[in-house]
Motif scaffolding. Structure first.
Motif, PDB file in Angstrom:
ATOM      1  N   ARG A   1       1.151 -15.878  -5.956  1.00 34.69           N
ATOM      2  CA  ARG A   1       0.272 -15.186  -5.016  1.00 34.69           C
ATOM      3  C   ARG A   1       0.996 -14.912  -3.708  1.00 34.69           C
TER       4      ARG A   1
ATOM      5  N   GLY B   1       2.913 -11.811  -3.824  1.00 37.84           N
ATOM      6  CA  GLY B   1       2.164 -10.567  -3.971  1.00 37.84           C
ATOM      7  C   GLY B   1       1.557 -10.324  -5.326  1.00 37.84           C
ATOM      8  N   CYS B   2       1.572 -11.305  -6.196  1.00 37.66           N
ATOM      9  CA  CYS B   2       0.985 -11.154  -7.527  1.00 37.66           C
ATOM     10  C   CYS B   2      -0.472 -11.609  -7.472  1.00 37.66           C
ATOM     11  N   TYR B   3      -1.317 -10.716  -6.970  1.00 36.56           N
ATOM     12  CA  TYR B   3      -2.720 -11.068  -6.743  1.00 36.56           C
ATOM     13  C   TYR B   3      -3.584 -11.004  -8.001  1.00 36.56           C
ATOM     14  N   SER B   4      -3.000 -10.554  -9.105  1.00 44.50           N
ATOM     15  CA  SER B   4      -3.741 -10.599 -10.371  1.00 44.50           C
ATOM     16  C   SER B   4      -3.889 -12.041 -10.842  1.00 44.50           C
TER      17      SER B   4
ATOM     18  N   LYS C   1      -5.228 -15.300 -10.452  1.00 42.60           N
ATOM     19  CA  LYS C   1      -6.393 -15.762  -9.695  1.00 42.60           C
ATOM     20  C   LYS C   1      -6.504 -17.279  -9.688  1.00 42.60           C
TER      21      LYS C   1
END
Length: 158
Positions: free
Chosen positions: A27, A30-33, A35
């Protein structure tokens, strides 16, 4: 601690603390997928592919991915868009919060199982929790997605 790994096909490096959880690192990158859900490995929201196998990033120390390949949904946009059309066609897209983790498992299942039965699909996705649906629309979409080549071949033979 300096960490080097491949993220979505690109070499990356990060400075981490020894107790950094992979979910937090991804996260932060930048890997906001990816969760955050339960933090107890019970919901599947944080699923990513490590060396093409689905893992729960909330349960893995980031240091364990040194030199390895990690794929998040950000690295599979075309595949995700293709599957998203199947979800939409079945009215199964719901709120979408659980979808990235579920999709990562579907992509792993697609590589691992040939023509899975409904029971095999259910077993493979047992760790993916969706609070919006009764799973039937999702199951129809997944089954159609996994059998799309057969459907295309049947349609072209007419």
């Amino acid at each position: 601690m300096e960490l080097h790994f491949i993220l979505n096909g690109k070499p990356v490096e990060a400075l981490i603390k020894a107790d950094t959880i992979l979910l937090d690192l991804l996260r932060d990158m930048g890997c906001y997928s990816v969760k955050r859900g339960c933090d107890t490995t019970g919901c599947g929201l944080c699923t990513v592919l490590l060396e093409e196998k689905p893992i729960l990033s909330c349960a893995m120390l980031a240091a364990r991915v040194e030199g390895k390949h990690i794929v998040t949904l950000e690295g599979m946009k075309e595949e995700a868009e293709r599957f998203g059309k199947f979800l939409a066609a079945e009215g199964a897209e719901q709120c979408g919060y659980c979808t990235p983790g579920m999709i990562m498992n579907i992509f792993a299942m697609e590589r691992e199982l040939v023509h899975p039965t409904e029971e095999e699909i259910k077993a493979y996705l047992a760790g993916n929790l969706c609070r919006c649906s009764g799973y039937m629309g999702q199951l129809r979409a997944i089954t159609k997605y996994l059998n799309r080549e057969e459907v295309s071949a049947d349609e072209s033979g007419k």
